[in-house]
Design a protein around this motif. Structure first.
Motif, PDB file in Angstrom:
ATOM      1  N   ALA A 234       1.243  -1.204  -0.456  1.00  0.00           N
ATOM      2  CA  ALA A 234       0.497  -0.105   0.137  1.00  0.00           C
ATOM      3  C   ALA A 234       1.047   0.807   0.152  1.00  0.00           C
ATOM      4  O   ALA A 234       2.298   1.157  -0.093  1.00  0.00           O
ATOM      5  N   TYR A 246      -3.691   4.616  -0.021  1.00  0.00           N
ATOM      6  CA  TYR A 246      -4.000   4.095  -0.997  1.00  0.00           C
ATOM      7  C   TYR A 246      -3.775   2.531  -0.871  1.00  0.00           C
ATOM      8  O   TYR A 246      -2.284   2.323  -0.195  1.00  0.00           O
ATOM      9  N   ILE A 247      -5.174   1.550  -1.047  1.00  0.00           N
ATOM     10  CA  ILE A 247      -4.712   0.634  -0.056  1.00  0.00           C
ATOM     11  C   ILE A 247      -4.171  -0.335  -1.036  1.00  0.00           C
ATOM     12  O   ILE A 247      -4.359  -2.099  -0.678  1.00  0.00           O
ATOM     13  N   ASP A 249      -4.444  -4.197  -3.229  1.00  0.00           N
ATOM     14  CA  ASP A 249      -5.576  -5.376  -2.984  1.00  0.00           C
ATOM     15  C   ASP A 249      -5.361  -5.440  -1.554  1.00  0.00           C
ATOM     16  O   ASP A 249      -5.978  -6.362  -1.733  1.00  0.00           O
ATOM     17  N   ARG A 278      -5.370  -7.853   6.251  1.00  0.00           N
ATOM     18  CA  ARG A 278      -5.384  -6.887   5.625  1.00  0.00           C
ATOM     19  C   ARG A 278      -6.496  -6.123   7.245  1.00  0.00           C
ATOM     20  O   ARG A 278      -7.229  -5.467   7.414  1.00  0.00           O
ATOM     21  N   SER A 294      -9.186   3.277  -2.015  1.00  0.00           N
ATOM     22  CA  SER A 294      -9.548   2.231  -2.921  1.00  0.00           C
ATOM     23  C   SER A 294      -9.343   1.555  -3.801  1.00  0.00           C
ATOM     24  O   SER A 294     -11.052   2.171  -4.596  1.00  0.00           O
ATOM     25  N   GLY A 301     -14.245   5.614  -5.133  1.00  0.00           N
ATOM     26  CA  GLY A 301     -13.188   4.591  -3.603  1.00  0.00           C
ATOM     27  C   GLY A 301     -12.508   5.434  -2.761  1.00  0.00           C
ATOM     28  O   GLY A 301     -11.329   4.792  -2.272  1.00  0.00           O
ATOM     29  N   TRP A 314     -16.721   0.389   6.146  1.00  0.00           N
ATOM     30  CA  TRP A 314     -16.543   1.526   5.044  1.00  0.00           C
ATOM     31  C   TRP A 314     -17.386   2.658   4.813  1.00  0.00           C
ATOM     32  O   TRP A 314     -18.863   2.895   4.557  1.00  0.00           O
TER      33      TRP A 314
END
Length: 318
Positions: A234, A246-247, A249, A278, A294, A301, A314
């Motif tokens: 990330a 910014y993650i 995947d 995760r 994301s 996102g 989220w």
């Protein structure tokens, strides 16, 4: 003696109390500012486009660029592998999602920092598993030509993140960009026969960094998120007190991956490690209040991860 209120006033008070009781807690305050003017003064190269979502990270101008979409059957073979189908369907239904098909967006992130133009991942390109390939037009609408991109930060080498690195002729689409990816990810990419042409095209401009390294001092730092691929990263982007994570995947689906981080997704190379990573990244995001970007959550996102009812949810930016 208490005065008698009209029936309409009593009804209004009751409705107000009910709404207050039902209101959910607000997410943490956003660290990403409201959309600024276009990245450059409006001209023929900078136009309105539904695939370009502009915003600020502090004083840095940024934009989410939509490349396309991925859809696959909700058959238990990809998302929520091994989880009871009824529970998976319940999470999807509660989030307003269909239970027969899973939808993931494909997005990239564009950031200007001084005279540098930064791109985070490059979308799926012409890959046949996705309805994608809109990045070049979105980039142009954002006022940026491929030759102007100075730095590309790759989260990992799956085709929906590196597919846009090459143009239709097989040449590097971004000829002047340094391609940053972790050393373990670069080593794995080079040993993958399916990526031989890609590796050869970008090799002269690759920066294979140590996982977790600070790449642009004070602006971009890599964040190790193990398990998805050998060197998945990330990226944290900062400008003063403003931060964006910014993650890549680390999480694929805005409801399932966030609310059930321990459920397996078939895309993860080492599922147990990826599930632990995760959950740890979601906890970090929730506890720090950092704004998250994301590439696979519903466009654009951007939002926050918040703790609720013993898990995470989220909360997209409005």
């Amino acid at each position: 003696m208490r005065p008698i209120r009209p029936a309409r006033a009593i009804l209004a008070l009751a409705l107000t109390a009910l709404l207050a009781a039902c209101a959910e807690p607000a997410p943490p305050p956003a660290t990403v500012d409201a959309p600024p003017p276009p990245m450059e003064a409006a001209d023929d190269a900078t136009t309105a486009n539904a695939d370009v979502h502009r915003f600020n990270i502090g004083t840095l101008q940024a934009a989410v660029l939509r490349d396309g979409d991925i859809r696959f059957p909700n058959d238990g073979k990809t998302l929520g592998v091994g989880a009871p189908k009824a529970e998976l369907d319940a999470v999807l239904s509660k989030a307003g999602e269909p239970t027969d098909t899973v939808h993931l967006s494909v997005q990239t992130l564009l950031v200007r920092s001084g005279d540098r133009v930064l791109l985070f991942d490059t979308g799926a390109g012409a890959a046949d598993f996705a309805d994608a390939g809109r990045l070049p037009a979105a980039l142009q609408a954002a006022g940026v030509e491929p030759a102007q991109v100075t730095d590309i930060f790759i989260s990992h080498a799956h085709p929906d993140h590196v597919g846009g690195l090459l143009d239709d002729s097989g040449a590097a689409r971004f000829p002047n960009a340094t391609v940053h990816l972790s050393a373990p990810e670069w080593a794995a990419l080079q040993t993958d026969d399916a990526n031989a042409a890609l590796a050869a095209a970008i090799q002269p401009r690759v920066d294979a960094f140590t996982p977790g390294a600070e790449l642009l001092p004070g602006v971009v730092t890599a964040v190790e998120v193990d398990g998805h691929t050998p060197g998945h990263s990330a990226y944290e982007i900062t400008d003063g007190d403003a931060r964006l994570l910014y993650i890549g995947d680390a999480a694929h689906h805005f409801a399932v991956s966030v609310q059930r981080p321990q459920w397996t997704i078939a895309f993860d190379g080492d599922a147990p490690v990826a599930e632990t990573s995760r959950e740890a990244l979601l906890a970090r995001a929730a506890d720090t209040g950092v704004t998250v970007s994301s590439p696979h959550f519903p466009y654009p996102g951007l939002g926050h991860v918040v703790r609720r009812d013993g898990t995470f949810v989220w909360a997209p930016l409005q």
